[in-house]
Design an enzyme around this catalytic site. Structure first.
Site, PDB file in Angstrom:
ATOM      1  N   PHE A   1     -26.885  32.776 -87.826  1.00  0.00           N
ATOM      2  CA  PHE A   1     -26.736  34.002 -88.272  1.00  0.00           C
ATOM      3  C   PHE A   1     -27.001  35.088 -87.211  1.00  0.00           C
ATOM      4  O   PHE A   1     -25.964  35.847 -86.754  1.00  0.00           O
ATOM      5  CB  PHE A   1     -27.373  34.240 -89.720  1.00  0.00           C
TER       6      PHE A   1
ATOM      7  N   THR B   1     -26.748  22.509 -87.365  1.00  0.00           N
ATOM      8  CA  THR B   1     -27.401  21.888 -88.900  1.00  0.00           C
ATOM      9  C   THR B   1     -26.310  22.638 -89.862  1.00  0.00           C
ATOM     10  O   THR B   1     -25.300  23.357 -89.586  1.00  0.00           O
ATOM     11  CB  THR B   1     -28.814  22.491 -88.857  1.00  0.00           C
TER      12      THR B   1
ATOM     13  N   THR C   1     -40.899  36.394 -86.601  1.00  0.00           N
ATOM     14  CA  THR C   1     -40.469  36.863 -87.861  1.00  0.00           C
ATOM     15  C   THR C   1     -41.883  37.667 -88.307  1.00  0.00           C
ATOM     16  O   THR C   1     -42.868  37.455 -87.993  1.00  0.00           O
ATOM     17  CB  THR C   1     -40.156  35.952 -88.876  1.00  0.00           C
ATOM     18  N   ASP C   2     -41.602  38.490 -89.058  1.00  0.00           N
ATOM     19  CA  ASP C   2     -42.846  39.097 -89.688  1.00  0.00           C
ATOM     20  C   ASP C   2     -43.416  38.379 -90.868  1.00  0.00           C
ATOM     21  O   ASP C   2     -44.629  38.762 -91.172  1.00  0.00           O
ATOM     22  CB  ASP C   2     -42.136  40.507 -90.721  1.00  0.00           C
ATOM     23  N   GLU C   3     -43.027  37.198 -90.992  1.00  0.00           N
ATOM     24  CA  GLU C   3     -43.601  36.303 -91.802  1.00  0.00           C
ATOM     25  C   GLU C   3     -44.821  35.781 -91.418  1.00  0.00           C
ATOM     26  O   GLU C   3     -45.823  35.183 -92.121  1.00  0.00           O
ATOM     27  CB  GLU C   3     -42.776  35.376 -92.584  1.00  0.00           C
TER      28      GLU C   3
ATOM     29  N   TYR D   1     -42.708  27.224 -93.423  1.00  0.00           N
ATOM     30  CA  TYR D   1     -41.771  28.116 -92.434  1.00  0.00           C
ATOM     31  C   TYR D   1     -42.419  28.985 -91.702  1.00  0.00           C
ATOM     32  O   TYR D   1     -42.305  28.865 -90.265  1.00  0.00           O
ATOM     33  CB  TYR D   1     -40.574  28.865 -93.165  1.00  0.00           C
TER      34      TYR D   1
ATOM     35  N   LYS E   1     -43.350  28.948 -87.535  1.00  0.00           N
ATOM     36  CA  LYS E   1     -42.996  30.086 -86.681  1.00  0.00           C
ATOM     37  C   LYS E   1     -44.215  30.632 -86.007  1.00  0.00           C
ATOM     38  O   LYS E   1     -44.001  31.015 -84.814  1.00  0.00           O
ATOM     39  CB  LYS E   1     -42.268  31.356 -87.503  1.00  0.00           C
TER      40      LYS E   1
ATOM     41  N   ASN F   1     -36.897  41.211 -92.381  1.00  0.00           N
ATOM     42  CA  ASN F   1     -35.743  40.435 -93.299  1.00  0.00           C
ATOM     43  C   ASN F   1     -34.473  40.925 -93.065  1.00  0.00           C
ATOM     44  O   ASN F   1     -33.874  42.106 -92.951  1.00  0.00           O
ATOM     45  CB  ASN F   1     -36.259  40.785 -94.697  1.00  0.00           C
TER      46      ASN F   1
ATOM     47  N   LEU G   1     -31.235  35.521-100.023  1.00  0.00           N
ATOM     48  CA  LEU G   1     -31.152  36.470-101.177  1.00  0.00           C
ATOM     49  C   LEU G   1     -29.956  37.144-101.249  1.00  0.00           C
ATOM     50  O   LEU G   1     -29.132  37.146-102.064  1.00  0.00           O
ATOM     51  CB  LEU G   1     -32.192  37.278-101.178  1.00  0.00           C
TER      52      LEU G   1
ATOM     53  N   PRO H   1     -30.472  34.351-109.650  1.00  0.00           N
ATOM     54  CA  PRO H   1     -31.865  33.867-109.903  1.00  0.00           C
ATOM     55  C   PRO H   1     -32.864  34.660-109.251  1.00  0.00           C
ATOM     56  O   PRO H   1     -33.115  34.311-108.101  1.00  0.00           O
ATOM     57  CB  PRO H   1     -31.722  32.320-109.580  1.00  0.00           C
TER      58      PRO H   1
ATOM     59  N   ARG I   1     -41.022  31.383-106.472  1.00  0.00           N
ATOM     60  CA  ARG I   1     -41.279  30.522-105.194  1.00  0.00           C
ATOM     61  C   ARG I   1     -42.941  30.268-105.023  1.00  0.00           C
ATOM     62  O   ARG I   1     -43.415  31.351-105.346  1.00  0.00           O
ATOM     63  CB  ARG I   1     -40.912  31.407-104.414  1.00  0.00           C
ATOM     64  N   PRO I   2     -43.390  29.102-105.015  1.00  0.00           N
ATOM     65  CA  PRO I   2     -44.892  28.762-104.855  1.00  0.00           C
ATOM     66  C   PRO I   2     -45.289  29.499-103.486  1.00  0.00           C
ATOM     67  O   PRO I   2     -44.571  29.505-102.563  1.00  0.00           O
ATOM     68  CB  PRO I   2     -44.816  27.203-104.647  1.00  0.00           C
TER      69      PRO I   2
END
Ligand code: NAD
Ligand code: TDX
Length: 369
Positions: free
Chosen positions: A24, A49, A150-152, A174, A178, A203, A214, A229, A297-298
């Site tokens: 992407f 992938t 990433t910000d994560e 994930y 990272k 994001n 999402l 969902p 999401r856990p």
């Protein structure tokens, strides 16, 4: 003058190795740079992938001049026998390659570690070899390595905005992979003197995004009148960066970033998921009744938010507004049904059943807004 002007990766005819360039954000980066016709040559190394597709590079192939400056290699960043020569031929390596979906990392973490840690290690080892060749006079100039992070990696940020100097606190397989990848990259800067820069984008959304995420999931479900969902209370907050801005930030850091530095790349558009969903429904002209509350999401991170002062001081800031960016994204998905139907094939049904089957069976309607 920028810290890196005069470097081979900023010169006309620069040779870039873009790993994960059929995904992407990577494909946006490739399309954006080659469309400028400034002589830059790009080699894409991508494993293809489920998330990658050569179709994402079709606009380049459709233009003979651009196509002449693109080379595509199908291969794995964790495979040293493929990576070594490609790195040797490049002025800079821009690493987008990763398994990128948090939910899949919760179902099956291993591939995240293989690509995100071992893969990054293999790329860095190839850069180390080239830097030794520079020291011994066998290569004229040093390379730059850009690690797209990433910000994560900051984990869930309840209040305030993360600074690049904040401690890392990843909470999913994930984001842990990272974080490991960027720490490893920085260790090669400190230990071996490799020219490394790291970006932490927020994001991202836009054309060519795999429909597991999402915004494209809810847009393509809405277009088919399928349920949307929504995890938990839907009040989790994200900062929404258009893909053209994200690719622009990575290029800006490639060109102007200071070696050994990390740059947040926020959009400054923080919205709760419910609000994003409301705007998707507005843009697709569908009712709120499509929205279903499903099991959360856990370990779901509640909020990400980053301070962008450092990259702004370097001369970059996001420019795409959310309403405009979302409208154009919905338009793109409407116009490219064949693309997203292909992305929603292969392992899609099995993944969807595993991720959403029980959740949707036990879902409930949710109040609007
Ligand atoms: P994506 O899943 O769309 O693309 C990843 C690409 O990497 C795919 O083309 C895939 O085939 C390729 N790939 C995966 N494993 C590989 C391997 N071992 N060797 C070679 N290629 C491999 O992901 P994306 O959303 O474009 O994300 C790109 C990068 O940006 C990732 O590193 C991600 O962590 C980071 N990022 C993404 C976001 C976001 O919101 N999407 C935000 C911040 C940072
Ligand atoms: O079906 C869903 N329902 C839902 O409520 C999905 C897929 C997501 N969500 C929620 C979870 C998050 O709060 O929406 C929010 C966004 O989810 P994702 O699109 O999965 O993104 P996120 O988990 O925030 O991670 C993204 O941003 C940072 C990218 O996938 C990462 O690659 C990037 O590093």
């Amino acid at each position: 003058m920028s810290a890196t002007s005069g470097s081979p990766w900023t010169a006309p005819g620069a040779r870039l190795l873009v790993t994960g360039g059929a995904g992407f954000i990577g494909s946006q980066f490739v399309r954006q740079i080659l469309a400028r016709s400034d002589g830059t040559r790009i080699t894409v190394l991508d494993k293809l992938t489920y998330a990658g597709s050569e179709a994402n590079l079709e606009p380049v192939r459709a233009d003979a001049e651009q196509a002449g400056r693109l080379r595509f290699i199908k291969g794995d960043i964790a495979d040293a026998s493929v990576v070594e020569q490609l790195v040797a031929d490049a002025d800079a390596v821009v690493n987008f390659a990763a398994e990128s979906h948090v939910d899949r990392s919760i179902l099956d973490p291993e591939a995240f570690l293989v690509t995100g840690v071992i893969g990054v290690h293999v790329l860095l080892e190839a850069c180390r070899r080239e830097s030794e060749r520079v020291s011994s006079g066998l290569r004229p100039s040093a390379q730059r390595f850009v690690q797209v992070s990433t910000d994560e990696v900051y984990g869930s940020v309840e209040t305030g905005q993360s600074l690049e100097t904040d401690a890392l606190a990843p909470r999913s397989p994930y984001s842990a992979a990272k974080a490991a990848g960027e720490l490893l990259a920085m260790s090669y800067h400190v230990t071996y003197g490799i020219d490394v820069v790291v970006t932490r984008g927020s994001n991202t959304y836009g054309p060519y995004q795999h429909p597991e995420k999402l915004i494209p999931l809810f847009v393509t479900n809405a277009l088919q009148d399928l349920p949307l969902p929504l995890y938990g209370d839907g009040l989790q907050r994200r900062d929404w960066l258009h893909v053209a801005d994200h690719a622009g930030a990575v290029e800006h850091v490639l060109r102007h970033g200071v070696a050994g530095e990390i740059y947040n790349a926020p959009a400054g558009i923080e919205l709760p998921n419910r609000e994003v969903v409301r705007r998707i429904l507005e843009a697709t002209d569908r009712p709120w009744s499509l929205v279903r509350t499903v099991e959360d999401r856990p370990g779901h991170d509640r909020r990400y938010a980053m301070d962008g002062s450092k990259i702004e001081a370097l001369g970059w800031r996001a420019s795409v507004g959310f309403d405009d960016g979302l409208a154009r994204t919905v338009e793109w998905f409407r116009a490219n049904e064949a693309w997203w139907r292909t992305a929603r094939s292969g392992d899609w049904d099995a993944y969807y059943a595993r991720q959403y089957g029980a959740r949707l069976a036990e879902s409930r309607a949710t109040e609007a807004g």
